[in-house]
Design a protein around this motif. Structure first.
Motif, PDB file in Angstrom:
ATOM      1  N   MET A  86       0.842  -1.195   0.000  1.00 53.86           N
ATOM      2  CA  MET A  86       0.000   0.000   0.000  1.00 53.86           C
ATOM      3  C   MET A  86       0.881   1.251   0.000  1.00 53.86           C
ATOM      4  SD  MET A  86      -3.233  -1.288   0.544  1.00 53.86           S
ATOM      5  CE  MET A  86      -4.146   0.007   1.372  1.00 53.86           C
ATOM      6  N   LEU A  87       0.320   2.335  -0.517  1.00 52.73           N
ATOM      7  CA  LEU A  87       1.046   3.596  -0.613  1.00 52.73           C
ATOM      8  C   LEU A  87       0.130   4.756  -0.224  1.00 52.73           C
ATOM      9  CD1 LEU A  87       2.354   3.046  -4.253  1.00 52.73           C
ATOM     10  CD2 LEU A  87       3.699   2.624  -2.199  1.00 52.73           C
ATOM     11  N   ARG A  88       0.726   5.813   0.290  1.00 55.98           N
ATOM     12  CA  ARG A  88       0.037   7.101   0.415  1.00 55.98           C
ATOM     13  C   ARG A  88       0.850   8.113  -0.358  1.00 55.98           C
ATOM     14  NH1 ARG A  88       0.219  11.218   4.381  1.00 55.98           N
ATOM     15  NH2 ARG A  88       1.606   9.906   5.644  1.00 55.98           N
ATOM     16  N   ALA A  89       0.196   8.908  -1.190  1.00 54.77           N
ATOM     17  CA  ALA A  89       0.917   9.781  -2.117  1.00 54.77           C
ATOM     18  C   ALA A  89       0.204  11.114  -2.284  1.00 54.77           C
ATOM     19  CB  ALA A  89       1.058   9.099  -3.477  1.00 54.77           C
ATOM     20  N   ARG A  90       0.965  12.110  -2.728  1.00 54.86           N
ATOM     21  CA  ARG A  90       0.413  13.406  -3.092  1.00 54.86           C
ATOM     22  C   ARG A  90       0.427  13.539  -4.609  1.00 54.86           C
ATOM     23  NH1 ARG A  90       4.114  15.135   1.035  1.00 54.86           N
ATOM     24  NH2 ARG A  90       3.015  15.565   3.002  1.00 54.86           N
ATOM     25  N   PRO A  91      -0.695  13.903  -5.218  1.00 53.04           N
ATOM     26  CA  PRO A  91      -0.688  14.157  -6.656  1.00 53.04           C
ATOM     27  C   PRO A  91       0.001  15.479  -6.960  1.00 53.04           C
ATOM     28  CG  PRO A  91      -2.857  14.616  -5.764  1.00 53.04           C
ATOM     29  CD  PRO A  91      -2.041  14.048  -4.628  1.00 53.04           C
ATOM     30  N   ARG A  92       0.666  15.536  -8.095  1.00 53.81           N
ATOM     31  CA  ARG A  92       1.369  16.767  -8.479  1.00 53.81           C
ATOM     32  C   ARG A  92       0.387  17.863  -8.885  1.00 53.81           C
ATOM     33  NH1 ARG A  92       6.644  16.518  -6.652  1.00 53.81           N
ATOM     34  NH2 ARG A  92       7.634  14.562  -7.280  1.00 53.81           N
ATOM     35  N   LEU A  93      -0.831  17.484  -9.255  1.00 50.17           N
ATOM     36  CA  LEU A  93      -1.891  18.437  -9.563  1.00 50.17           C
ATOM     37  C   LEU A  93      -2.882  18.487  -8.416  1.00 50.17           C
ATOM     38  CD1 LEU A  93      -2.723  17.564 -13.299  1.00 50.17           C
ATOM     39  CD2 LEU A  93      -1.247  19.393 -12.451  1.00 50.17           C
ATOM     40  N   ASP A  94      -3.548  19.630  -8.275  1.00 54.60           N
ATOM     41  CA  ASP A  94      -4.587  19.755  -7.267  1.00 54.60           C
ATOM     42  C   ASP A  94      -5.874  19.170  -7.831  1.00 54.60           C
ATOM     43  OD1 ASP A  94      -6.196  20.372  -5.167  1.00 54.60           O
ATOM     44  OD2 ASP A  94      -6.279  22.530  -5.566  1.00 54.60           O
ATOM     45  N   LEU A  95      -6.070  17.868  -7.654  1.00 57.29           N
ATOM     46  CA  LEU A  95      -7.218  17.174  -8.231  1.00 57.29           C
ATOM     47  C   LEU A  95      -8.501  17.424  -7.446  1.00 57.29           C
ATOM     48  CD1 LEU A  95      -5.572  13.706  -8.983  1.00 57.29           C
ATOM     49  CD2 LEU A  95      -5.924  15.605 -10.569  1.00 57.29           C
ATOM     50  N   ASN A  96      -8.352  17.721  -6.151  1.00 59.71           N
ATOM     51  CA  ASN A  96      -9.520  17.855  -5.265  1.00 59.71           C
ATOM     52  C   ASN A  96     -10.431  16.642  -5.417  1.00 59.71           C
ATOM     53  OD1 ASN A  96     -11.186  19.060  -3.325  1.00 59.71           O
ATOM     54  ND2 ASN A  96     -12.407  20.115  -4.877  1.00 59.71           N
ATOM     55  N   LEU A  97      -9.826  15.467  -5.394  1.00 57.16           N
ATOM     56  CA  LEU A  97     -10.565  14.225  -5.603  1.00 57.16           C
ATOM     57  C   LEU A  97     -11.515  13.975  -4.440  1.00 57.16           C
ATOM     58  CD1 LEU A  97     -10.733  11.842  -7.616  1.00 57.16           C
ATOM     59  CD2 LEU A  97      -9.082  10.637  -6.173  1.00 57.16           C
ATOM     60  N   GLN A  98     -12.786  13.704  -4.748  1.00 60.24           N
ATOM     61  CA  GLN A  98     -13.814  13.493  -3.737  1.00 60.24           C
ATOM     62  C   GLN A  98     -14.472  12.119  -3.846  1.00 60.24           C
ATOM     63  OE1 GLN A  98     -14.480  15.763  -1.237  1.00 60.24           O
ATOM     64  NE2 GLN A  98     -12.675  16.786  -2.084  1.00 60.24           N
ATOM     65  N   HIS A  99     -13.977  11.275  -4.734  1.00 60.40           N
ATOM     66  CA  HIS A  99     -14.558   9.952  -4.937  1.00 60.40           C
ATOM     67  C   HIS A  99     -13.467   8.884  -4.834  1.00 60.40           C
ATOM     68  CE1 HIS A  99     -17.349  12.678  -7.028  1.00 60.40           C
ATOM     69  NE2 HIS A  99     -18.289  11.769  -6.805  1.00 60.40           N
ATOM     70  N   ALA A 100     -13.849   7.700  -4.402  1.00 61.86           N
ATOM     71  CA  ALA A 100     -12.967   6.543  -4.520  1.00 61.86           C
ATOM     72  C   ALA A 100     -12.898   6.143  -5.986  1.00 61.86           C
ATOM     73  CB  ALA A 100     -13.508   5.390  -3.681  1.00 61.86           C
ATOM     74  N   LEU A 101     -11.712   5.708  -6.420  1.00 62.82           N
ATOM     75  CA  LEU A 101     -11.495   5.329  -7.813  1.00 62.82           C
ATOM     76  C   LEU A 101     -11.068   3.875  -7.922  1.00 62.82           C
ATOM     77  CD1 LEU A 101      -9.463   8.398  -9.174  1.00 62.82           C
ATOM     78  CD2 LEU A 101     -11.946   8.118  -9.041  1.00 62.82           C
ATOM     79  N   LEU A 102     -11.550   3.206  -8.982  1.00 60.87           N
ATOM     80  CA  LEU A 102     -11.135   1.859  -9.338  1.00 60.87           C
ATOM     81  C   LEU A 102     -10.942   1.831 -10.848  1.00 60.87           C
ATOM     82  CD1 LEU A 102     -13.849   1.748  -7.260  1.00 60.87           C
ATOM     83  CD2 LEU A 102     -13.092  -0.627  -7.075  1.00 60.87           C
ATOM     84  N   THR A 103     -10.382   0.743 -11.350  1.00 62.49           N
ATOM     85  CA  THR A 103     -10.284   0.557 -12.802  1.00 62.49           C
ATOM     86  C   THR A 103     -10.878  -0.794 -13.181  1.00 62.49           C
ATOM     87  OG1 THR A 103      -8.148  -0.599 -12.867  1.00 62.49           O
ATOM     88  CG2 THR A 103      -8.090   1.817 -12.745  1.00 62.49           C
TER      89      THR A 103
END
Length: 377
Positions: free
Chosen positions: A221-238
């Motif tokens: 597992m990882l915790r990371a900072r995106p280089r862009l300010d995505l302001n992500l508010q949803h969980a993502l899957l593929t």
């Protein structure tokens, strides 16, 4: 020390806390025992995704829906942060898109999954077009997301202060028998005992658990900072998750997805990698995961596995990320079903998860178990 209670629970992870809530709200006197000073197992090492959309029709879907309502109740009662706006599952390939189409047209309609399939202009509008490089996105409207590291302590505080659940942290339970447990804090008596000790199969009820031939799943597992300010508010899957989650995996359209993975990215299959991304309240992202199985989790992570996950995350997000933390997730796996409720002896039980969806279904499992033990369900 002799203490009498209605229910003694070993383990303060999500299963232990769920059973404590279900019992205490019925007015029962409950004590919870945890060997560490705070929960450190699967329940705080995870993504905090409480998914309904991924659960297969039948019992697991029912439990996920019931658990969704319980999480909503806890959010109000305990003040824990809970995102209730759903998740996005991205189709990266034509095969993945066809699978999502088939799911929406068939199973979703038949079993009432609340989903929308976004394509074209809707994909362009999603997060300002940040994810337009994907073919489609399945919006699972009932999926929820929380920050486990803060949610569990908030739930513990509520159980202690409002429902008068008594917690014994930094307390090892050495043995259990009908009517009592023996711990480093003394002997405690209770009408019922429930062991919720996660993937520890060797401390309590080892003989009975050995018959299940259970395994342990280790995850990177990882915790990371995106280089862009995505302001992500949803969980993502593929679409990679579609070959792992029961809502999709047995559909005929899943076979071409699996075949493409084996053909083009066999390393993902070999290491059980399917990308999950969860935003934290602090603008960071929890990213993973891989799956390796055995009787004992290896303490050694593979750097290449992390690199593959980072690459997948950057492709999915459309931006680079900076890793700030790495750890191992771990949970019990490969039992006789997705979960078990073992009656080990009169008044002695064990609640076991054999998959990684304890946050999604655990609260409702506990409600059913307590209702059965106390004869009101």
């Amino acid at each position: 020390m002799t203490q009498h209670s209605d229910l003694l629970i070993i383990g303060a992870g999500i299963l232990g806390l769920s059973h404590a809530y279900a019992a205490a709200r019925r007015g029962l006197k409950v004590k919870v025992f945890e060997r560490s000073a705070t929960p450190l197992g699967a329940s705080v090492r995870n993504f905090g995704q409480a998914l309904v959309t991924g659960q297969p029709p039948g019992l697991m879907l029912d439990l996920a829906r019931e658990s969704r309502d319980i999480w909503g109740r806890w959010s109000e009662l305990a003040g824990l942060q809970l995102k209730r706006n759903g998740s996005y599952l991205f189709a990266r390939t034509e095969a993945e898109e066809h699978l999502l189409e088939a799911f929406c047209a068939g199973r979703a309609e038949a079993y009432g999954y609340r989903v929308n399939l976004l394509r074209g202009a809707a994909m362009q509008d999603l997060y300002g077009g940040q994810f337009r490089h994907h073919r489609a996105a399945l919006h699972g409207l009932d999926d929820q997301q929380l920050y486990s590291r803060e949610a569990l302590p908030a739930l513990i505080n509520y159980l202690r202060s409002e429902l008068k659940v008594e917690f014994h942290f930094s307390t090892l339970v050495r043995d259990v028998e009908p009517g009592q447990l023996h711990s480093t804090a003394g002997t405690f008596h209770g009408k019922q005992i429930i062991v919720c000790s996660g993937h520890d199969y060797q401390t309590l009820l080892a003989g009975q658990l050995a018959e299940f031939d259970l395994q342990i799943c280790r995850l990177q597992m990882l915790r990371a900072r995106p280089r862009l300010d995505l302001n992500l508010q949803h969980a993502l899957l593929t679409g990679l998750s579609c070959v792992h989650y029961g809502a999709f995996a047995d559909l005929p359209e899943a076979a071409p997805v699996q075949a493409q993975i084996l053909r083009e990215s066999p390393h993902l299959h070999e290491n059980g990698i399917h990308l999950l991304i969860s935003p934290t309240p602090y603008g960071e992202l929890i990213i993973g995961d891989s799956h390796h199985y055995g009787s004992d989790p290896s303490p050694f992570n593979g750097e290449q596995v992390d690199n593959w996950m980072i690459e997948l995350a950057q492709q999915t997000l459309g931006c680079e990320i900076q890793v700030v933390e790495r750890w191992q997730g771990v949970y019990g796996s490969r039992g006789p079903g997705p979960f078990s409720f073992l009656r080990a002896a009169p008044g002695v039980n064990a609640a076991l998860m054999h998959t990684g969806v304890g946050m999604s279904v655990g609260p409702a499992m506990a409600e059913r178990n307590i209702a059965e033990l106390w004869g009101d369900g």
